[in-house]
Design an enzyme around this catalytic site. Structure first.
Site, mmCIF file in Angstrom:
data_model
loop_
_atom_site.group_PDB
_atom_site.id
_atom_site.type_symbol
_atom_site.label_atom_id
_atom_site.label_comp_id
_atom_site.label_asym_id
_atom_site.label_seq_id
_atom_site.Cartn_x
_atom_site.Cartn_y
_atom_site.Cartn_z
ATOM 1 N N GLU A 331 1.912 14.021 58.153
ATOM 2 C CA GLU A 331 1.414 15.207 57.438
ATOM 3 C C GLU A 331 1.031 14.908 55.990
ATOM 4 O O GLU A 331 1.306 15.680 55.077
ATOM 5 C CB GLU A 331 2.441 16.341 57.529
ATOM 6 C CG GLU A 331 2.709 16.764 58.971
ATOM 7 C CD GLU A 331 3.821 17.789 59.125
ATOM 8 O OE1 GLU A 331 4.456 18.149 58.105
ATOM 9 O OE2 GLU A 331 4.062 18.233 60.261
ATOM 10 N N GLU A 433 1.280 17.079 69.384
ATOM 11 C CA GLU A 433 2.316 18.117 69.321
ATOM 12 C C GLU A 433 1.722 19.461 69.764
ATOM 13 O O GLU A 433 1.454 20.323 68.933
ATOM 14 C CB GLU A 433 2.886 18.237 67.909
ATOM 15 C CG GLU A 433 3.414 16.933 67.326
ATOM 16 C CD GLU A 433 3.977 17.089 65.921
ATOM 17 O OE1 GLU A 433 4.334 18.235 65.547
ATOM 18 O OE2 GLU A 433 4.072 16.077 65.199
#
Length: 561
Positions: A331, A433
């Site tokens: 991220e 995800e």
């Protein structure tokens, strides 16, 4: 009636701009733009035309030019604007927000486009995004903002908002799936004298899929001898890839400096691999400040660099040969703690170099959110991916997280549009995800199907992993689950997903030879068996096995009794 050239040109111009929903998008003046509580002035520092609009005197991060736009519920829109930061501030973002006002004066916000860590040296930055209007509303306002510093001034130019009218259909997705996920199996049968072809059947059945369908796995649940069996069995039966949900995160296995516990992750990985399941590594470092251990935050300079390098080398040594992938810096679009702390904007590249040096055989990934399920950071991710690829630091693929918001239906048109953008990096895309959310399990089933068809139906996508499947081991609980309860009972969503994985997207065809002794089966990539059945009895000596890849495969059968 004869029209003048000028009149004709005017009609053409009207036709070309009829779909534009922004008024005065060229910003040659402040007309139609609201600037509440701060100053908006035209400036000759522009992207195109003669002028742009400049902000100053902002006292809140959300202050920026805005205007109401006429949008319709359920319709899809694409947005574009050019924005320039006029004075530097560390960690400054440039954002475009949609403010939806619903009956009862309820206001909700959605980020349309974002550029994190913007700098004046970036010059004019192209902010782009797409969105669907979620439900019946009173009005919508689009506005620009920049934070966290309110003293950051910025200029805006060339703003556009148009409706998307070309929609992705299930038929078009199935066409891509047929082209990309399948190949030809060309069969030819010869028979001995006396064989009745009407009694001869050839069954072509897929026994294993090549395409990675996986899940996140909780090490504690998987390794448990008390109640873990059904959880393990479900994973072993229905998935061919996995990723440790938390066990390989640095802040989990070394929460206190020097107290490391790799064993839960290693035990789980060995168990998965013993059942033929390939495993991704997630993640080496996590740049979002809240995910950085307190003891690590106390370090700086060369001490921090050395600690990170030793961590990468040790972790990749312990997992060498066990993992196919690593998410290197998780991220990083949304957190830059390491770069900020070290005052080194290129340290993100250095992390990849160190990981690639530690294990040149494992494939390295970026991994981020709001890039497919939400499109605010899609173009920002494209820029990041292109930068990493150009730097030649070992980037293999782009990980896209795909956490769809609560009760938000995945829209194939938006998914394809965002994947098309990310595919421009020129590396494989992995859905790392995936989850959706709905309290109604039938609605949840629809959501999963819509998402999976769009993702599997994109040629750049190389693998898809769920971020869990069991309500007792899912970060979003039952509203995202495929199975529930102690017995892992399938929900409607679970039945739908498994029907796609194990029926619709697998191949099982039977052919009666009297209908032709040469034919072609279009089969999904994977492992196959060919069975010869004569007069209801299998001729086991004629059984064949093969693996179907991207090229065609020939099967020749000579039947005799």
């Amino acid at each position: 009636m004869t029209l003048s050239v000028a009149h004709c040109l005017l009609l053409v111009l009207v036709a070309l701009t009829r779909g534009e929903l922004i008024q005065n998008g060229g910003l040659e003046s402040p007309d139609h733009w609201d600037c509440w509580g701060f100053q908006c002035q035209t400036t000759t520092d522009r992207h195109s035309g003669s002028h742009a609009l400049r902000t100053s005197g902002r006292t809140q991060y959300f202050m920026g030019p805005s205007q109401f736009v006429p949008v319709k519920t359920g319709h899809i829109y694409t947005f574009s604007a050019w924005v320039k930061l006029l004075n530097d501030h560390d960690g400054q973002s440039l954002d475009v927000e949609a403010a939806y006002t619903y009956p009862g004066n309820v206001i909700e916000y959605e980020s349309i486009a974002t550029r994190n860590n913007a700098k004046t040296s970036d010059g004019w930055i192209h902010l782009q995004g797409s969105f669907v209007v979620p439900r019946t509303l009173t009005n919508m306002r689009v506005y620009f903002q920049s934070g966290p510093s309110t003293s950051a001034n910025f200029a805006v130019d060339d703003v556009s908002l148009t409706e998307v009218t070309n929609h992705v259909t299930t038929s078009s997705l199935n066409g891509v799936i047929d082209k990309v996920r399948k190949s030809d199996i060309n069969l030819h049968v010869t028979t001995a004298s006396g064989i009745n072809k009407a009694d001869l059947k050839i069954r072509v059945v897929q026994t294993k899929k090549s395409f990675p369908f996986g899940t996140a796995v909780a090490a504690g649940k998987y390794n448990s001898n008390a109640g873990g069996g059904k959880y393990r069995d479900f994973i072993h039966k229905h998935f061919n890839w996995a990723v440790p949900e938390n066990a390989l995160k640095w802040n989990v296995f070394e929460a206190q400096r020097g107290h490391k516990n790799y064993q839960p992750a290693l035990d789980m990985i060995h168990g998965l691999k013993s059942h033929g399941i390939k495993v991704r590594g997630h993640n080496l470092v996590w740049s979002v400040p809240i995910q950085v251990q307190g003891w690590l935050k106390a370090l700086s300079g060369n001490e921090l660099r050395t600690e990170v390098k030793q961590h990468i080398e040790e972790t990749m040594t312990k997992t060498r040969g066990l993992l196919e992938h690593w998410d290197v810096n998780n991220e990083n679009l949304h957190g830059t703690w390491y770069q900020d702390t070290l005052h080194d904007p290129d340290y993100d590249l250095e992390l990849f170099r160190e990981a690639h040096h530690a294990d040149p055989n494992v494939k390295l990934f970026l991994n981020d959110f709001n890039v497919v399920a939400i499109g605010a950071s899609t173009h920002d991710y494209l820029v990041q991916g292109q930068r990493f690829k150009a730097a030649n630091v070992g980037l293999y693929g782009m990980g896209v997280q795909c956490h769809f918001n609560n009760e938000v239906e995945p829209v194939a048109t938006l998914i394809k549009q965002r994947l098309d953008i990310l595919a421009q990096v020129g590396v494989p895309i992995w859905v790392t995800e995936l989850d959706v959310m709905s309290a109604d399990e039938n609605r949840r089933a629809d959501f999963y199907e819509h998402a999976l068809r769009a993702l599997y139906g994109h040629p750049a996508v190389e693998g898809i992993l769920m971020w869990g499947f069991w309500d007792q081991s899912h970060w979003r609980g039952e509203k995202a689950a495929l199975v529930k309860g102690n017995d892992l009972q399938l929900t409607a969503a679970g039945r739908r997903v498994l029907d796609l994985y194990e029926n619709e997207w697998m191949t099982d065809m039977t052919h009666v030879v009297s209908q032709g002794d040469t034919w072609t089966v279009r089969g999904f990539h994977g492992d196959y068996e060919v069975h010869v059945i004569y007069q209801g009895r299998e001729l086991s000596s004629l059984k064949q096995t093969f693996t179907l890849g991207k090229g065609s495969h020939a099967v020749n059968i000579n039947v005799h009794t």
